[in-house]
Design a protein around this motif. Structure first.
Motif, mmCIF file in Angstrom:
data_model
loop_
_atom_site.group_PDB
_atom_site.id
_atom_site.type_symbol
_atom_site.label_atom_id
_atom_site.label_comp_id
_atom_site.label_asym_id
_atom_site.label_seq_id
_atom_site.Cartn_x
_atom_site.Cartn_y
_atom_site.Cartn_z
ATOM 1 N N THR A 68 0.824 -1.216 0.000
ATOM 2 C CA THR A 68 0.000 0.000 0.000
ATOM 3 C C THR A 68 0.855 1.262 0.000
ATOM 4 N N ASN A 69 2.122 1.135 0.356
ATOM 5 C CA ASN A 69 3.047 2.258 0.211
ATOM 6 C C ASN A 69 3.234 2.630 -1.255
ATOM 7 N N GLU A 70 3.125 1.613 -2.117
ATOM 8 C CA GLU A 70 3.298 1.820 -3.562
ATOM 9 C C GLU A 70 1.969 1.876 -4.303
ATOM 10 N N VAL A 71 1.008 1.030 -3.899
ATOM 11 C CA VAL A 71 -0.264 0.917 -4.606
ATOM 12 C C VAL A 71 -1.365 1.499 -3.718
ATOM 13 N N ALA A 72 -1.722 2.748 -3.953
ATOM 14 C CA ALA A 72 -2.758 3.397 -3.143
ATOM 15 C C ALA A 72 -4.115 2.749 -3.410
ATOM 16 N N PRO A 73 -4.928 2.493 -2.363
ATOM 17 C CA PRO A 73 -6.253 1.884 -2.563
ATOM 18 C C PRO A 73 -7.270 2.918 -3.051
ATOM 19 N N GLY A 127 4.379 0.772 -9.607
ATOM 20 C CA GLY A 127 5.161 1.515 -10.585
ATOM 21 C C GLY A 127 6.183 0.607 -11.251
ATOM 22 N N THR A 128 6.890 1.162 -12.215
ATOM 23 C CA THR A 128 7.838 0.366 -12.999
ATOM 24 C C THR A 128 8.905 -0.278 -12.127
ATOM 25 N N SER A 129 9.503 0.496 -11.225
ATOM 26 C CA SER A 129 10.577 -0.047 -10.401
ATOM 27 C C SER A 129 10.043 -1.078 -9.416
ATOM 28 N N THR A 131 7.397 -2.969 -9.787
ATOM 29 C CA THR A 131 7.040 -4.171 -10.548
ATOM 30 C C THR A 131 8.272 -5.020 -10.809
ATOM 31 N N THR A 132 9.380 -4.353 -11.132
ATOM 32 C CA THR A 132 10.640 -5.067 -11.342
ATOM 33 C C THR A 132 11.077 -5.764 -10.062
ATOM 34 N N ALA A 133 10.961 -5.057 -8.950
ATOM 35 C CA ALA A 133 11.398 -5.612 -7.663
ATOM 36 C C ALA A 133 10.552 -6.798 -7.239
ATOM 37 N N ILE A 134 9.223 -6.697 -7.397
ATOM 38 C CA ILE A 134 8.356 -7.788 -6.945
ATOM 39 C C ILE A 134 8.553 -9.023 -7.813
ATOM 40 N N ARG A 135 8.893 -8.847 -9.083
ATOM 41 C CA ARG A 135 9.141 -10.001 -9.936
ATOM 42 C C ARG A 135 10.391 -10.758 -9.490
ATOM 43 N N ARG A 136 11.323 -10.048 -8.856
ATOM 44 C CA ARG A 136 12.521 -10.714 -8.354
ATOM 45 C C ARG A 136 12.224 -11.512 -7.082
ATOM 46 N N ILE A 137 11.422 -10.927 -6.207
ATOM 47 C CA ILE A 137 11.215 -11.543 -4.897
ATOM 48 C C ILE A 137 9.990 -12.463 -4.871
ATOM 49 N N GLY A 180 16.460 -2.841 -4.139
ATOM 50 C CA GLY A 180 16.606 -1.396 -4.272
ATOM 51 C C GLY A 180 15.542 -0.739 -5.127
ATOM 52 N N ASP A 181 14.840 -1.525 -5.970
ATOM 53 C CA ASP A 181 13.813 -0.952 -6.833
ATOM 54 C C ASP A 181 12.500 -0.678 -6.099
#
Length: 381
Positions: A68-73, A127-129, A131-137, A180-181
């Motif tokens: 929720t820090n990144e994806v506002a409801p 966001g773009t960064s 999305t990149t980070a979550i795909r890694r983890i 870091g993303d």
């Protein structure tokens, strides 16, 4: 409608929303259920179960703060999926009491749903960064969820092995991939974790009420309740008097790209023993109030003093992670509080509770005086 002033320019949140506060209500049930696990069979095995169950839950619950820090409801679709995640956490909470004796499958399926919603929302709406980070983890989160689910179908040491492995995967995952993303908006991030802490401390007050069920109201009982309330206040003051505000300022001062590492250290790893401390202390308060003027078994006395000591130990790690002043003060406080355990074992429960309040309050006040002497202030001092 979402308050637009709570959103940053790039779509993330800078302040907690009311939906997130609603979401945190599930956490109250989680804390309550975990406290009951200890009160029903106090001892080392119950403590291990509480630590393990809370560990796997806390990792994903904190993950929803990152989400929720990144994806506002701020849309119906996002709010609906958050409610699905809330439902999954509710299932987890309901399954906690017998997770090692029959409801492990429900716990496992709830955990899989929690993880799936978290990953899907992050990947589709971040966001773009991010999305990149979550795909890694995400693969590591999925592995942990699979281990939790597998643990629900087995028993005894195999179940413990599955869930310990899941927790281990979660703990080491930030060191296996580049995080870091992830964008960490300090104001929202710190506020949300602060709300989790206050919700947990509120459970200690619930424990006081639960411990009074069926008890005759006497002056001694009222005095013991007063001590329990004082202890809850001391725990609140210890974190929110200075450290909550300091933590936000310290995290905001870290460059964006480097912020995820201290964020996970301070608000992920360090808050784990702190919150375990609240859970165990709440159980200790409940059992101590019921015992009143008699001595306590070691498991009860250790829960009361040890829980508060764990809380201070968590603050010690919190200060270390963010390089805040005087982490040693909280370590000394933890040791001093732990030393009060024999009072409950060899004397009476209320005397141990009183000693903890005195020792903990003295440690917090001494630290506040050093803060004032250094010229530093907060919203409360």
């Amino acid at each position: 409608m979402t308050n637009q002033s709570a959103l940053s320019a790039d779509g993330g949140q800078v302040r907690a929303s009311t939906l997130e506060l609603f979401f945190d209500l599930v956490f109250v049930l989680t804390i309550t259920q975990l406290s009951h696990v200890y009160t029903h069979h106090p001892g080392w095995q119950a403590l291990a179960q509480v630590a393990l169950l809370f560990g796997v839950i806390w990792w994903m619950y904190s993950g929803y703060v990152w989400l929720t820090n990144e994806v506002a409801p701020n849309s119906s679709a996002r709010r609906t999926w958050l409610l699905v995640g809330m439902f999954a956490f509710f299932v987890l909470a309901l399954a906690i009491p017998d997770a090692f004796h029959g409801t492990g499958i429900a716990f496992g399926f709830g955990y899989v749903l929690v993880t799936a919603v978290h990953t899907a929302l992050f990947a589709s709406a971040g966001g773009t960064s991010a999305t990149t980070a979550i795909r890694r983890i995400a693969p590591l989160n999925a592995l942990a969820a699979a281990l939790v689910l597998a643990g629900g179908f087995v028993h005894d040491w195999v179940q413990y092995a599955c869930w310990i492995s899941a927790f281990a995967v979660q703990v080491i995952s930030p060191y296996l991939v580049d995080t870091g993303d992830f964008v960490v908006r300090a104001s929202h991030f710190c506020e949300r974790h602060g709300l989790v802490v206050i919700v947990a401390i509120g459970e200690s007050l619930v424990a006081i009420g639960a411990g009074l069920a069926g008890e005759r109201i006497t002056p001694e009982l009222i005095a013991t309740v007063g001590l329990g309330l004082c202890l809850a206040y001391v725990l609140w003051w210890a974190y929110f008097g200075v450290d909550d505000e300091r933590g936000e300022h310290a995290l905001a001062a870290v460059p964006d790209r480097e912020r995820s590492r201290p964020a996970v250290l301070a608000y992920g790893y360090a808050l784990y023993p702190l919150l375990i401390g609240v859970i165990v202390a709440a159980a200790g308060i409940q059992m101590s109030i019921a015992r009143g003027g008699v001595a306590s078994p070691v498991a009860v006395a250790a829960a009361l003093s040890g829980g508060v000591a764990l809380y201070f130990l968590g603050q010690f790690f919190f200060r270390l992670a963010l390089r805040l002043p005087r982490p040693w003060a909280r370590l000394l406080a933890a040791l001093a509080v732990a030393a009060t355990t024999p009072i409950g074992v060899y004397w009476v429960s209320w005397a141990q509770l009183a000693a903890i309040v005195i020792v903990a309050y003295a440690a917090v006040i001494a630290d506040d005086l050093l803060t004032l002497r250094s010229g530093e202030h907060s919203a409360y001092i």
